[in-house]
Every structure is written in structure tokens, then in C-alpha cells.
Write an enzyme that holds these catalytic residues in place. Structure first.
Site, PDB file in Angstrom:
ATOM      1  N   ARG A  41      18.217-105.309  51.777  1.00 60.17           N
ATOM      2  CA  ARG A  41      18.472-106.051  53.008  1.00 60.17           C
ATOM      3  C   ARG A  41      19.379-105.241  53.941  1.00 60.17           C
ATOM      4  O   ARG A  41      19.141-105.152  55.135  1.00 60.17           O
ATOM      5  CB  ARG A  41      19.116-107.400  52.664  1.00 60.17           C
ATOM      6  CG  ARG A  41      18.725-108.455  53.656  1.00 60.17           C
ATOM      7  CD  ARG A  41      18.988-109.856  53.190  1.00 60.17           C
ATOM      8  NE  ARG A  41      18.027-110.734  53.851  1.00 60.17           N
ATOM      9  CZ  ARG A  41      18.078-112.046  53.797  1.00 60.17           C
ATOM     10  NH1 ARG A  41      18.997-112.649  53.101  1.00 60.17           N
ATOM     11  NH2 ARG A  41      17.186-112.770  54.435  1.00 60.17           N
ATOM     12  N   SER A 130      28.457-120.922  55.742  1.00 64.05           N
ATOM     13  CA  SER A 130      27.248-121.504  55.145  1.00 64.05           C
ATOM     14  C   SER A 130      27.348-123.012  55.201  1.00 64.05           C
ATOM     15  O   SER A 130      28.440-123.569  55.160  1.00 64.05           O
ATOM     16  CB  SER A 130      27.129-121.127  53.670  1.00 64.05           C
ATOM     17  OG  SER A 130      27.482-119.804  53.437  1.00 64.05           O
ATOM     18  N   GLU A 165      16.582-121.384  64.110  1.00 62.24           N
ATOM     19  CA  GLU A 165      15.827-120.145  64.019  1.00 62.24           C
ATOM     20  C   GLU A 165      14.809-120.071  65.150  1.00 62.24           C
ATOM     21  O   GLU A 165      14.296-121.090  65.589  1.00 62.24           O
ATOM     22  CB  GLU A 165      15.153-120.048  62.658  1.00 62.24           C
ATOM     23  CG  GLU A 165      16.171-119.682  61.606  1.00 62.24           C
ATOM     24  CD  GLU A 165      15.593-119.706  60.206  1.00 62.24           C
ATOM     25  OE1 GLU A 165      14.416-119.384  60.039  1.00 62.24           O
ATOM     26  OE2 GLU A 165      16.342-120.077  59.299  1.00 62.24           O
ATOM     27  N   GLY A 271       5.269-132.338  59.765  1.00 61.83           N
ATOM     28  CA  GLY A 271       6.452-132.494  58.913  1.00 61.83           C
ATOM     29  C   GLY A 271       7.445-131.386  59.201  1.00 61.83           C
ATOM     30  O   GLY A 271       7.045-130.263  59.509  1.00 61.83           O
ATOM     31  N   CYS A 276      17.244-125.881  56.278  1.00 63.61           N
ATOM     32  CA  CYS A 276      18.404-126.761  56.423  1.00 63.61           C
ATOM     33  C   CYS A 276      18.139-128.251  56.259  1.00 63.61           C
ATOM     34  O   CYS A 276      18.866-128.931  55.535  1.00 63.61           O
ATOM     35  CB  CYS A 276      19.041-126.546  57.787  1.00 63.61           C
ATOM     36  SG  CYS A 276      19.968-125.027  57.861  1.00 63.61           S
ATOM     37  N   PHE A 277      17.153-128.767  56.969  1.00 65.03           N
ATOM     38  CA  PHE A 277      17.041-130.224  57.073  1.00 65.03           C
ATOM     39  C   PHE A 277      16.975-130.917  55.711  1.00 65.03           C
ATOM     40  O   PHE A 277      17.786-131.785  55.398  1.00 65.03           O
ATOM     41  CB  PHE A 277      15.829-130.608  57.920  1.00 65.03           C
ATOM     42  CG  PHE A 277      16.058-130.456  59.403  1.00 65.03           C
ATOM     43  CD1 PHE A 277      17.292-130.087  59.903  1.00 65.03           C
ATOM     44  CD2 PHE A 277      15.032-130.683  60.305  1.00 65.03           C
ATOM     45  CE1 PHE A 277      17.510-129.937  61.272  1.00 65.03           C
ATOM     46  CE2 PHE A 277      15.234-130.549  61.673  1.00 65.03           C
ATOM     47  CZ  PHE A 277      16.471-130.171  62.147  1.00 65.03           C
TER      48      PHE A 277
END
Ligand code: UDX
Ligand code: UDX
Ligand code: ADP
Length: 472
Positions: A41, A130, A165, A271, A276-277
Site C-alpha cells: 500500500r 477511525s 467516498e 440498497g 460505514c453505514f
């Protein structure tokens, strides 16, 4: 007054990467180093192809990298030289053990916090970035305090990130608000002020909100829960629309004109997805149970239940419209990311849908402009089960265009609202010509003009709309 000169961000992911890149872009006097334990990464962050796709991110990183923005795997040295540390590691939902399927896995947060405690040689402001369950700061504080001395003092802040995002850079450059929670002690307030001063380099002061630690932690969960609840509410209404002949776009528009409701975030869909949600609501559910508030837990749980129902309902509509079977039929899925303008697939509705299509023995052709083939396979295969991968490979074709995916297909299913799938961008005449007839199109994003496509010859089915209902 504490002045921040050197920032370390632990975790070079979707949150830490863009957030700290923007801090470096806006604060040239601050050295910002983003570290990660994942060397690939970091290598990608240091290359010309960044590991995440986000409009505007490349320009910002390329402008500041090597000047006051750095990416490194040397976690310890970077912690040591920093005066402020963002902890921005992943907090996935626990897969096993106590709270499995609901509670957040705090192992990464804990290990990053322990690392700070072990290697720090000077005072640090440690910032929880976070998304975490309420009172995580308390656990971090306990670990840090157990290691503090007269010379090394740790202050802890909560500074949740509200970026979405696909619009991360825009959200970071011009946030609705920045929230900073602190312990209401002299040191806590001083640390809070130091971080406020970082943000006010570009964010108007009145948009930088300061609260106590626990309000800040709960606000992050609450904001995501309220947003997700709006989507589940409009999706629940979409089912009523389909049964009655009401049009969910018309209903959402008319409701949204009420200034108390507002027009945003009322788009019915197949949907919600994203990292996150669901995670945050399940966190809230778990917290409510822990606090012995079962009614509150049930209330929020329903938001997730409705989301699952919406995905299943869409699959059922597709199967029943295709004469009750999709076995050996070719289904073209347009979009795999959880929303447009991102390559992120976490909790994407596409995963649930395609797994169901595979179970029904359909042939599925997938096209997404930003998601790699390898990512799609990883998402569709159970980890470690070789047979599953083989089976998935037999039934899945990954395509490089919408036209390729739709060729000889029985149905096209729009799952992600990428602009390139709009009817003024994609040549739907061409798609129609190359499909099996009758050619079905299922719009899970209210993206296309159904009347226009019907004129071409498509049999169109749109979430929250059913022109035939209520006319009999
Ligand atoms: C409501 C709708 O607002 C209105 O658009 C519709 O036409 C009729 O129903 P009303 O019932 O007169 O109007 O009052 P409203 O101001 O909406 O309040 C309803 C209840 O919610 C009250 O008991 C109020 O105290 C309560 N409320 C309202 C809250 O508890 N918190 C709030 O933030 C807002
Ligand atoms: C969300 C929050 O918006 C952000 O503030 C928080 O920091 C992280 O979680 P994100 O998950 O990146 O951001 O995307 P978001 O735009 O909120 O969309 C989440 C999901 O809801 C997507 O699958 C999207 O397609 C769906 N959605 C959104 C709808 O179905 N209808 C809408 O009206 C809005
Ligand atoms: P988010 O969406 O919250 O940013 P990501 O999964 O995209 O989550 O990013 C989190 C990053 O944090 C990952 O790249 C992971 O390797 C990194 N990470 C996790 N634990 C640590 C740690 N102890 N030290 C450094 N990096 C870590």
C-alpha cells in the site's frame, strides 16, 4: 500554546490517506507522514498509481509528496518524531467471538495505540480518526496512561471523519463541519485547541465544532445512522410505490421540498453499501444492547434489516420478471462499486445480488469502470474455499465495457450509478440490438429514462416505479 509541526497518520487507507494529504496540501508548515504496516500500500502511495481512486486526490498528492507529505512503513520512527498522531486504522465488524457480526473489531486500534505507547519518547496528541464505538477513546487512554511518565504525556482527542467516498477531496477541502472532542481538562482543551488551529488553516472557524470526547464519538455513529435511516426509509417507500403506482422520485422530490426534511439523501436504490453505514449501525445496536436498551437496539437494527430486504426484493423482482428462472440466462451487471466515482466495493449491493444470481445458476457478466477483476473475485468467493472460486469462475465473466457485458444478455441490471451508464452517455440502441429478446433492463439506481428505453424496445423495470400498478 501547543503548535503542531509534525503529524503522523497511522493507516494509509480510504480515510487516513486523503485526509492527511489534504492537511499537507493546506498546511505547508506541517510535515505529514502517513504510515502503514502494508508495504504494498505504501509503495502504491509512493508510485504514480495511487492505491485508491478518488477524484482530485492525485493532483494533491503529486503536488505535496516529497515536500511536506510522506508515505512510509517506518511506523516507529514516524511516531517518535510526531507531535500529533492520527489513528486511522481499519475497524471492521467482528467475525467471531463476543459481539460477532455486530461489534467493531478494535484489535487494529489497540495494536496501533500500544505501538505509540511503546515507542514514544516525547509528549503526543493522539487523535482517534477511525470510526469507533463510543468510549474507545477511554480504552486508548488507559493504554497510553499506563505508559506515560513525567516527560511523556499523552492527550487523546476524537476527530471523526465525515468524508464520503467519491467526494472525499471536495468534502475535506470544504467540510460541513469538523468535529473535535476532548476531555474537559486543562491539557485536553489545550490539545483540542492545537488541532483546531490545524484545521482553521483552511476551514472557517465557525465550522470547527468542539465538544466533549463522548459527544464526538457518538456523533459519528449518529450521523451515519441517521443518513442510512433516510435511505432505508425511502427504500421502504419504494416498495409501496411499486405496489401502488406512486413514483418514488416524485414522492422524494415533493417530500424533500419541506425544509425540515431537505432534498438530499432521498434517492431510492438497490440498497446502501460502503464500509460505514452498516458497520456503524451495528455498532450502535451493540452499544444499545450493552447499555440494556433493547428497544433502542431494535429500532436501529431495522435500518439494516430494511436494507437487506431491499436487495432481496430486487433479486426477486428480477427472477420473477424473467419468467421465474434465471438458470443459464446471461445477466449483465453494470457497476460493482458501492456507489459511483469510487473503486471501493465494501458492502456493495452488487456482491449480494451477484451471489444470489450465482446461486440461481445464472451466467453473470460484470462491468465496472474502476473495480479490478481480482477484487471482484475476492468479493464473490468465500475466503479460502478453492471449489467456490472454481464455481464462481465458471459463472462469472468480467468485461471491459458495458457493451461487452450486455452482448447476448437476457437482462441488464444497473447496480452502480456511474455517469457512463446514463442514457445520454451509453448507446442503449446498440446494447438492445445485441441482447436476447425480450431484452430486460432493471434499474436499481433510478438512473435512466425508462420511457426512452421502452421506445427502443427494452422491457424496463425501475426501483420504486411501476406504471402498471394501480391502473387495473
Ligand atoms: C405535523 C407536520 O409538521 C405538518 O407538516 C403536518 O401538516 C401535520 O403534522 P403538527 O402535528 O401540527 O404538524 O406539529 P409539528 O410541529 O410537526 O410537531 C408534531 C409533534 O412533534 C409535536 O408534539 C412536537 O412537539 C414534536 N416534535 C417536533 C419534537 O418532539 N421534536 C422536534 O424536533 C419537532
Ligand atoms: C458515508 C457518509 O456519507 C460519510 O459522511 C461518512 O463519513 C462515511 O459514510 P460513504 O459510505 O462514502 O459515506 O458514501 P455515501 O455517499 O454516504 O453513500 C453510502 C451508500 O448509500 C451508497 O451505497 C450510496 O449509493 C447509498 N445512497 C446514498 C443511496 O442509496 N441513496 C442516497 O440518497 C444516498
Ligand atoms: P479506512 O476506510 O477506515 O481508511 P482501510 O482499511 O482503507 O480503512 O485502511 C486502514 C489501513 O490501516 C490499512 O491500510 C491497514 O494496513 C492499516 N493498519 C492497520 N493496523 C495498523 C497498524 N497497527 N499500524 C499501521 N497501519 C495499520
Amino acid at each position: 500554546m501547543v503548535v503542531v509541526k509534525n503529524i503522523c497518520c497511522i493507516g494509509a487507507g480510504y480515510v487516513g490517506g486523503p485526509t492527511c494529504a489534504v492537511i499537507a496540501y493546506k498546511c505547508h508548515d506541517i510535515k505529514v507522514t502517513i504510515v502503514d504496516i502494508n508495504p504494498e500500500r505504501i509503495a502504491a502511495w509512493n508510485s504514480s498509481k495511487l492505491p485508491i481512486y478518488e477524484p482530485g486526490l492525485d493532483e494533491i498528492v503529486f503536488e505535496r509528496r516529497g515536500k511536506n507529505l510522506f508515505f512510509s512503513t517506518d511506523v516507529d520512527a514516524t511516531i517518535q518524531e510526531a507531535d500529533l498522531i492520527f489513528v486511522s486504522v481499519n475497524t471492521p465488524t467482528k467475525k467471531t467471538g463476543l459481539g460477532a457480526g455486530m461489534a467493531a473489531d478494535l484489535a487494529y486500534i489497540e495494536s496501533a495505540t500500544r505501538r505509540i505507547a511503546e515507542v514514544a519518547t516525547s509528549p503526543k496528541i493522539v487523535v482517534e480518526k477511525s470510526t469507533v464505538p463510543c468510549r474507545t477513546a477511554q480504552s486508548m487512554r488507559t493504554i497510553l496512561e499506563a505508559n506515560s511518565t513525567n516527560e511523556i504525556h499523552f492527550d487523546i482527542l476524537s476527530n471523526p471523519e465525515f468524508l464520503a467516498e467519491g467526494t472525499a477531496i471536495k468534502d475535506l477541502l470544504s467540510p460541513d463541519r469538523v468535529l473535535i472532542g476532548a476531555l474537559q481538562t486543562k491539557e485536553g482543551l489545550a490539545a483540542q485547541e492545537a488541532l483546531v488551529n490545524v484545521y482553521t488553516n483552511w476551514v472557517p472557524k465557525e465550522r470547527v465544532i468542539t465538544t466533549n470526547l463522548w459527544s464526538s464519538e457518538l456523533t459519528k455513529l449518529a450521523a451515519n445512522a441517521l443518513l442510512a435511516q433516510r435511505i432505508s426509509s425511502i427504500n421502504a417507500l419504494s416498495a409501496i410505490c411499486e405496489a401502488t403506482g406512486a413514483d418514488v422520485d416524485e414522492v422524494a422530490y415533493a417530500c424533500g421540498l419541506d425544509s425540515r426534511l431537505g432534498p438530499k439523501f432521498l434517492k431510492a436504490s438497490v440498497g446502501f453499501g460502503g464500509s460505514c453505514f452498516q458497520k456503524d449501525i451495528l455498532n450502535l445496536v451493540y452499544l444499545s444492547h450493552q447499555l440494556n436498551l433493547p428497544e433502542v437496539a431494535d429500532y436501529w437494527k431495522q435500518v439494516v434489516t430494511m436494507n437487506e430486504y431491499q436487495k432481496k426484493r430486487f433479486v426477486r423482482t428480477i427472477i420473477s420478471t424473467l419468467f421465474n428462472t434465471i438458470t443459464n440466462k446471461k445477466i449483465a451487471v453494470l457497476g460493482f462499486a458501492f456507489k459511483k466515482d469510487t473503486g471501493d466495493t465494501r458492502e456493495s449491493a452488487a456482491i449480494t445480488l451477484i451471489k444470489d444470481f450465482i446461486d440461481e445458476r445464472a451466467q453473470v457478466a460484470i462491468y465496472d469502470p474502476k473495480v479490478s477483476s481480482e477484487q471482484i473475485f475476492m468479493d464473490l468467493c468465500e475466503p479460502g474455499v478453492v471449489d467456490t472460486r472454481k464455481q464462481v469462475e465458471k459463472q462469472i465473466q468480467i468485461c471491459s465495457s458495458a457493451y461487452e457485458a450486455a452482448k447476448d444478455a437476457d437482462a441488464v441490471v444497473i447496480v452502480t450509478e456511474w455517469d457512463e451508464f446514463r442514457d445520454d452517455q451509453l448507446d442503449y440502441e446498440r446494447i438492445y440490438k445485441n441482447m436476447h429478446k425480450p431484452a430486460f433492463l432493471f434499474d436499481g439506481r433510478l438512473l435512466v429514462d425508462a420511457a426512452k428505453l421502452r421506445k427502443i424496445g427494452f422491457k424496463v423495470n425501475v426501483i420504486g416505479k411501476n406504471e402498471l400498478a394501480g391502473t387495473a
